[in-house]
Design a protein around this motif. Structure first.
Motif, mmCIF file in Angstrom:
data_model
loop_
_atom_site.group_PDB
_atom_site.id
_atom_site.type_symbol
_atom_site.label_atom_id
_atom_site.label_comp_id
_atom_site.label_asym_id
_atom_site.label_seq_id
_atom_site.Cartn_x
_atom_site.Cartn_y
_atom_site.Cartn_z
ATOM 1 N N LEU A 187 0.827 -1.331 -0.010
ATOM 2 C CA LEU A 187 -0.011 -0.024 0.080
ATOM 3 C C LEU A 187 0.882 1.290 0.080
ATOM 4 O O LEU A 187 1.723 1.561 0.708
ATOM 5 C CB LEU A 187 -0.938 -0.015 1.234
ATOM 6 N N ASP A 188 0.628 2.300 -0.778
ATOM 7 C CA ASP A 188 1.328 3.383 -1.028
ATOM 8 C C ASP A 188 0.549 4.362 -0.383
ATOM 9 O O ASP A 188 -0.676 4.666 -0.394
ATOM 10 C CB ASP A 188 1.408 4.012 -2.474
ATOM 11 N N VAL A 189 0.932 4.812 0.831
ATOM 12 C CA VAL A 189 0.268 5.873 1.860
ATOM 13 C C VAL A 189 0.676 7.226 1.982
ATOM 14 O O VAL A 189 0.316 8.028 2.855
ATOM 15 C CB VAL A 189 0.250 5.244 3.474
ATOM 16 N N GLN A 190 1.484 7.702 1.111
ATOM 17 C CA GLN A 190 2.071 8.662 0.961
ATOM 18 C C GLN A 190 1.048 10.072 1.116
ATOM 19 O O GLN A 190 1.003 10.831 1.822
ATOM 20 C CB GLN A 190 2.675 8.837 -0.227
ATOM 21 N N HIS A 191 -0.134 9.882 0.293
ATOM 22 C CA HIS A 191 -1.107 10.822 0.469
ATOM 23 C C HIS A 191 -1.864 10.971 1.497
ATOM 24 O O HIS A 191 -2.316 12.008 1.982
ATOM 25 C CB HIS A 191 -2.082 10.746 -1.061
ATOM 26 N N GLU A 192 -1.966 9.555 2.001
ATOM 27 C CA GLU A 192 -2.691 9.518 3.256
ATOM 28 C C GLU A 192 -1.869 10.089 4.599
ATOM 29 O O GLU A 192 -2.515 10.481 5.655
ATOM 30 C CB GLU A 192 -3.457 8.322 3.627
ATOM 31 N N ALA A 200 -7.726 -8.710 1.897
ATOM 32 C CA ALA A 200 -7.082 -8.641 0.569
ATOM 33 C C ALA A 200 -6.780 -7.340 0.029
ATOM 34 O O ALA A 200 -7.746 -6.355 0.535
ATOM 35 C CB ALA A 200 -8.159 -9.474 -0.466
ATOM 36 N N GLN A 201 -5.917 -7.058 -0.687
ATOM 37 C CA GLN A 201 -5.746 -5.727 -1.298
ATOM 38 C C GLN A 201 -6.725 -5.786 -2.641
ATOM 39 O O GLN A 201 -6.740 -6.519 -3.404
ATOM 40 C CB GLN A 201 -4.356 -5.771 -1.838
ATOM 41 N N ASP A 202 -7.231 -4.457 -2.812
ATOM 42 C CA ASP A 202 -8.152 -4.288 -3.796
ATOM 43 C C ASP A 202 -7.620 -3.021 -4.419
ATOM 44 O O ASP A 202 -7.573 -2.083 -3.891
ATOM 45 C CB ASP A 202 -9.446 -4.136 -3.383
ATOM 46 N N ASP A 203 -7.412 -3.252 -5.837
ATOM 47 C CA ASP A 203 -6.951 -2.150 -6.667
ATOM 48 C C ASP A 203 -8.024 -1.757 -7.699
ATOM 49 O O ASP A 203 -8.150 -2.436 -8.663
ATOM 50 C CB ASP A 203 -5.767 -2.606 -7.416
ATOM 51 N N ARG A 204 -8.689 -0.593 -7.563
ATOM 52 C CA ARG A 204 -9.522 -0.128 -8.273
ATOM 53 C C ARG A 204 -9.515 1.350 -8.358
ATOM 54 O O ARG A 204 -8.877 2.309 -7.532
ATOM 55 C CB ARG A 204 -11.155 -0.181 -7.536
ATOM 56 N N PHE A 205 -9.853 1.737 -9.774
ATOM 57 C CA PHE A 205 -9.423 3.311 -9.997
ATOM 58 C C PHE A 205 -8.309 3.702 -9.943
ATOM 59 O O PHE A 205 -8.230 4.920 -9.373
ATOM 60 C CB PHE A 205 -10.614 4.073 -9.472
ATOM 61 N N GLY A 206 -7.231 3.102 -9.710
ATOM 62 C CA GLY A 206 -5.764 3.393 -9.336
ATOM 63 C C GLY A 206 -5.646 3.686 -7.952
ATOM 64 O O GLY A 206 -4.523 4.506 -7.436
ATOM 65 N N VAL A 207 -6.511 3.235 -7.122
ATOM 66 C CA VAL A 207 -6.311 3.426 -5.780
ATOM 67 C C VAL A 207 -6.151 2.042 -5.087
ATOM 68 O O VAL A 207 -6.987 1.240 -5.425
ATOM 69 C CB VAL A 207 -7.492 4.121 -5.096
ATOM 70 N N SER A 208 -5.008 1.705 -4.069
ATOM 71 C CA SER A 208 -5.079 0.518 -3.461
ATOM 72 C C SER A 208 -5.815 0.592 -2.152
ATOM 73 O O SER A 208 -5.260 1.483 -1.219
ATOM 74 C CB SER A 208 -3.693 -0.038 -3.458
ATOM 75 N N THR A 209 -6.401 -0.370 -1.741
ATOM 76 C CA THR A 209 -6.929 -0.410 -0.341
ATOM 77 C C THR A 209 -7.021 -1.798 0.103
ATOM 78 O O THR A 209 -6.826 -2.911 -0.671
ATOM 79 C CB THR A 209 -8.364 0.010 -0.528
#
Length: 85
Positions: free
Chosen positions: A35-40, A70-79
Motif C-alpha cells: 500500500l502506498d500511503v504517501q497521500h494519506e 485482501a488488497q483491492d486495486d480499483r480506479f488507481g487506488v489500492s485499499t
C-alpha cells in the motif's frame, strides 16, 4: 487486536509475516500487500491501529465468520478490504 511479531505487526493477508514500512509504502514480503500511503500520510502505527479497530468492530458486531483481508486495486487506488467468509 492485531498480533505484533518482533519485526512489526502481522500482515492481515498472509497472517505469517510482519509488515514493514519503507518511506511511504507499507508492504509484506508475502507479496499480498503493498500500500502506498504517501497521500494519506499514514505510518505503520496508524495502519496497525486502524486494523485493530476493524477487528474490534467485527467482534463487537457479533459476526462469527472469519474475516479475510485482501488488497483491492480499483480506479488507481489500492485499499485493504476485509470480508467475512
Amino acid at each position: 487486536a492485531a498480533d505484533m511479531p518482533a519485526g512489526g505487526p502481522m500482515c492481515p493477508v498472509c497472517k505469517r509475516r510482519p509488515l514493514v514500512q519503507n518511506r511511504h509504502i507499507i508492504v509484506c514480503a508475502c507479496g499480498g500487500l503493498r500500500l502506498d500511503v504517501q497521500h494519506e500520510g499514514l505510518t505503520l502505527q496508524h495502519f496497525t491501529t486502524a486494523l485493530a479497530q476493524a477487528w474490534d468492530v467485527h467482534a463487537s458486531e457479533g459476526c462469527t465468520l472469519e474475516p479475510k483481508f485482501a488488497q483491492d486495486d480499483r480506479f488507481g487506488v489500492s485499499t485493504l478490504v476485509m470480508r467475512c467468509e
